[in-house]
Scaffold this active site. Structure first.
Site, PDB file in Angstrom:
ATOM      1  N   ASP A 196       0.888  -1.165   0.000  1.00 40.67           N
ATOM      2  CA  ASP A 196       0.000   0.000   0.000  1.00 40.67           C
ATOM      3  C   ASP A 196       0.921   1.209   0.000  1.00 40.67           C
ATOM      4  O   ASP A 196       1.578   1.493   1.011  1.00 40.67           O
ATOM      5  CB  ASP A 196      -0.878  -0.022   1.266  1.00 40.67           C
ATOM      6  N   HIS A 197       1.001   1.880  -1.141  1.00 40.74           N
ATOM      7  CA  HIS A 197       2.029   2.923  -1.258  1.00 40.74           C
ATOM      8  C   HIS A 197       1.839   4.045  -0.246  1.00 40.74           C
ATOM      9  O   HIS A 197       2.773   4.766   0.071  1.00 40.74           O
ATOM     10  CB  HIS A 197       2.086   3.482  -2.681  1.00 40.74           C
ATOM     11  N   HIS A 259      -6.186   2.489   1.969  1.00 39.58           N
ATOM     12  CA  HIS A 259      -5.346   3.594   2.468  1.00 39.58           C
ATOM     13  C   HIS A 259      -5.902   4.209   3.754  1.00 39.58           C
ATOM     14  O   HIS A 259      -5.191   4.392   4.737  1.00 39.58           O
ATOM     15  CB  HIS A 259      -5.228   4.697   1.421  1.00 39.58           C
TER      16      HIS A 259
END
Lengths: 507, 361
Positions: A196-197, A259
């Site tokens: 998950d960037h 996110h």
């Protein structure tokens, strides 16, 4: 993986991060957008920083036929366009390029995976990678299962291998469980790195530092002092060219489930006993488990969804969602979500967490605001016409990453006039250094087998469990509320929070 | 805003030096920052993470310090106080000036600025320097003293400034008689234990230490560490090259647990003609066990060093790495990034003192 600093006395006191051990990175979907736009620039940046070993190898695997030379040339272009080090250092690139290979193949064809195995054995011998492999799934999620199955059938799931997968990790609890089942049939959970960037962003990592490396905040970080928490991720863009994908996904799946739930977990979790990956992930899961389920019949009390209509942004007319390319005219997909969650544990009992995300909002912004309770109105009530503003601590993720605190101060003069003032910390102002891209940090961690910033299977499932009731409830609910592009969402979202006696912040 | 006021703000933010009375420094700075806050033309933010006191004994050193601070503040905003102490001058003067170092911050065209205060003391006024500095330190922020010369030459000023410092940066490469001074250096460090001492010459060695360490990362090479018997260190010319070779030897011996007599017997140092100082003076290191040789060498004619391992069954490709920049700004930045308490240097220094004594006898 063994901690080499423990066995190598010469590592003591070095300020630089340790170089990764020789590793072969196999990218599935190597000809896709993600490889050129994110992965290769990040890998080159790591090489430029001297963090990759001489024996590092990249094997591109995709359906398209092309030669290794062609692949190297394309990757070089991607690096030139995307690296944060400009101009690129030819010596660094040449050294990296020597270890780049391309293998055309079908994700279902055992023979192609046998060829991959043979190539990896050659790389092991020639570059000293010794079976240390990282498989990166840069493909659409529909291809995950067949690739994983083929890896398993070819015996490429050895304990020294790791697997990186991109979101979405399913599109419901059921599909997330299914994906986890197919992953864990082939790889152990400890080998799986769900990326998950958002977790690679500097400010997100700073949440733990802010909370647990500063004595002043943690004492106030609970239901006794916090009135509520607001988390906003606002985008100015519409769905652009991704209409087809987005319509299957929607705001909740695209942003909130992954996110924003990760942000919530970091903000609300208990102090971990150490910084070890499993310890931190255990704490995140505990928070997610403590989130009160939303009953199906009460979905409308806990969430509002919207869909943008035609409007104007920055002086330009923009189309409505239903006018976007590849979006069906009858679509009921939400492009805006506002929701309220409660965490039923000792720390957060009764404190609402408001989450808001939308496309085509007036401003690109991502922030977490901790809104504190009002001080007792006994001292200054007589002097002040309006109620005192409450203290707010804002963690800004983008743009202009930083932290601000709002407090009340006396206006200079003879009278006791009180006004809110803001203290600001900006990363850009205090630290001149440019932060590495999130992918750079996460790739390095995956290469060095540090899973702290990756999502564990049970985290993903628990997060889907919370979202599932909303998704189910919305199936039978009326269509999303309309909102004009360039506004802060539907009027119903305003009413949603004002009925609680609170207001949305304007980031 | 009146044009003259705007001009003074703009020239300050543009880096022009403004002479000020020593007693008025804080007031003048406060006025300028107040102007900046009220200005609708200058988008300026003041940033400060620590106090950096640079102590110089020549005008050339002061200019070097100013230039280094200009570069370093783009990454590490601070209040810089540059002192020029010239006790041998015939006049007794204390003069001050202020200037700003401004850098564009990411996005929005906003400038992030740091202030530099310069104080020049001559003759007997040097005795007043420490007193002038103390009230100028920003409270609640760490203070770093950066000595551009040999601080052992001015023990009184050193002690007074150490009293308020958290860290002391210095560079034994610039000390004219450094090897003979190491005993005194160790004693000074022992006396001022509240400070973290950081020899930039040691920081330069990090490149060689890292190259060495990387050879022993693979398990088969790590297993050889306990069997290492001797090392040969070849060094060239350049300021501090010999001392760095000794420091490197001292480090090897410390990390391998060799006693001082052991280290003297097992380490050999050889100076060869090598005018290129990009490798910070060291040109080749060979570390030996009965079965293996581990070599780090500066590549001839290149700004690169490489490692080679001669050992049966050793895996891994030869590693090449370009030398890092080792100018003052790069070294300061490296240390400021880490802000570590490096107890290793003190241990290495203790052993190096004995090595140098043996070499001299």
């Amino acid at each position: 993986m063994e901690n080499i600093t423990a066995t190598n006395p010469f590592r003591e006191g070095l300020t630089t991060r340790r170089v990764a051990e020789p590793c072969a990175l196999v990218i599935f979907g190597a000809t896709g957008d993600l490889t050129g736009r994110k992965l290769l620039p990040a890998i080159y940046n790591l090489a430029h920083e001297g963090l990759l070993p001489a024996g590092f190898a990249i094997i591109g695997f995709a359906r398209r036929a092309k030669s290794t030379e062609q692949f190297r040339a394309e990757l070089r272009e991607a690096v030139v366009a995307g690296s944060r080090f400009q101009p690129i250092n030819e010596a660094v690139w040449n050294a990296l390029a020597q270890g780049i290979y391309y293998l055309p193949g079908d994700y279902k064809n055992p023979a192609d995976f046998a060829t991959l195995d043979q190539l990896l054995q050659v790389v092991d011998r020639e570059r000293g990678t010794a079976g240390n492999r990282l498989f990166y799934m840069a493909t659409p999620p529909g291809q995950f299962a067949e690739i994983i199955s083929s890896l398993g059938a070819a015996g490429l799931n050895r304990p020294t291998s790791r697997l990186v997968i991109e979101k979405p990790f399913g599109r419901s609890l059921e599909t997330a469980r299914e994906l986890n089942r197919s992953l864990t049939q082939v790889f152990a959970e400890s080998q799986i790195y769900r990326i998950d960037h958002y977790l690679g962003k500097e400010t997100v990592q700073n949440i733990l530092v802010l909370r647990f490396a500063n004595e002043i905040f943690e004492h106030l970080w609970n239901q006794k002092y916090v009135d509520h928490v607001q988390m906003t991720v606002a985008e100015t863009l519409g769905v652009e060219a991704r209409g087809g994908y987005y319509d299957q996904s929607g705001a909740l799946r695209d942003m909130v489930q992954n996110h924003m739930m990760q942000l919530l977990a970091l903000v609300a979790m208990e102090p971990p006993t150490s910084l070890e990956a499993e310890v931190i992930r255990d704490e995140k899961v505990k928070v997610l488990r403590a989130i009160r389920p939303i009953p199906l019949e009460q979905v409308s009390q806990f969430a509002v969804r919207g869909q943008y209509m035609r409007g104007s942004q920055a002086g330009k007319l923009v189309p409505g969602y239903l006018e976007e390319k590849d979006v069906p005219a009858s679509s009921r997909t939400e492009t805006f979500v506002a929701m309220k969650l409660f965490i039923d544990n000792w720390r957060w009992a009764g404190v609402p967490f408001y989450l808001r995300h939308g496309k085509r909002l007036p401003k690109r912004a991502a922030e977490i605001a901790i809104q504190f309770k009002s001080p007792p109105a006994v001292l200054f009530a007589a002097e002040c016409a309006a109620p005192l503003e409450t203290n707010v601590l804002v963690i800004r993720l983008q743009p202009d990453e930083g932290i601000s605190i709002r407090m009340n101060a006396k206006v200079p003069g003879n009278a006791v006039n009180i006004q809110p003032v803001k203290m600001e910390f900006r990363y850009g102002g205090s630290f001149g250094a440019r932060s590495p891209d999130a992918y750079e940090r996460l790739l390095y961690d995956a290469i060095t087998a540090d899973s702290t910033l990756f999502i564990r299977g049970d985290e993903a499932e628990r997060s889907w469990q919370i979202m599932d009731s909303l998704l189910t409830g919305w199936q039978t609910a009326p269509k999303p509320f309309d909102y004009e592009a360039g506004t802060w969402g539907p009027a119903e979202a305003e009413a949603f929070i004002t009925q609680d006696g609170r207001q949305w912040r304007r980031p | 805003m009146a044009p003259t006021v705007t001009n003074s703000l703009e020239s300050f933010a543009a880096g022009a030096e403004t002479a000020v009375d020593v007693a008025q420094i804080e007031r003048q700075l406060a006025e300028l920052w107040q102007l900046a806050a009220e200005s609708d033309t200058a988008a300026v933010t003041r940033a400060c993470l620590f106090n950096l006191v640079a102590i110089c004994d020549t005008e050339a050193a002061r200019d070097r310090a100013t230039e280094t601070i200009r570069i370093v503040t783009s990454r590490h905003p601070c209040r810089a106080i540059v002192l020029l102490a010239q006790p041998a001058a015939t006049t007794d003067e204390l003069a001050a000036s202020i200037t700003a170092h401004c850098h564009l911050a990411g996005g929005g065209g906003k400038q992030v600025c740091c202030e530099q205060i310069s104080i020049h003391a001559t003759g007997r006024s040097v005795a007043q320097l420490a007193g002038a500095v103390l009230p100028l330190l920003e409270s609640d922020l760490p203070t770093i003293n950066w000595w551009l010369g040999d601080f052992l030459e001015t023990p009184l000023l050193f002690r007074r400034l150490c009293g308020v410092a958290d860290r002391v940066f210095f560079d034994t490469s610039t000390w004219p008689a450094a090897p003979a001074r190491l005993v005194q250096l160790a004693a000074a460090m022992n006396e001022q234990r509240q400070c973290v001492f950081c020899d930039l010459s040691w920081t330069r060695l990090e490149f060689w230490r890292r190259m060495t360490a990387e050879m022993f990362d693979p398990p088969e090479c790590a297993a050889e560490v306990s069997r290492l018997q001797s090392a040969e260190i070849i060094y060239g010319d350049g300021p501090g090259a010999q001392l760095r070779a000794w420091l490197y030897g001292g480090w090897l011996a410390t990390q391998l647990g060799w006693s001082a007599p052991d280290a003297v017997a097992r380490l050999t140092f050889e100076q060869r003609e090598e005018p290129d100082t990009s490798g910070c003076g060291i040109t080749m290191v060979t570390i030996r066990s009965a079965a293996a040789q581990f070599i780090v060498r500066k590549n001839y004619g290149e700004q690169v060093a490489s490692t080679v391992v001669h050992m049966p069954d050793a895996c891994g490709l030869p590693r090449k790495r370009a030398f890092w920049p080792t100018d003052d700004a790069a070294l300061l930045s490296q240390e400021l990034d880490a802000m570590r308490r490096d107890s290793l240097y003190a241990r290495v220094l203790a052993l190096t003192v004995e090595l140098t004594a043996a070499a001299r006898s």
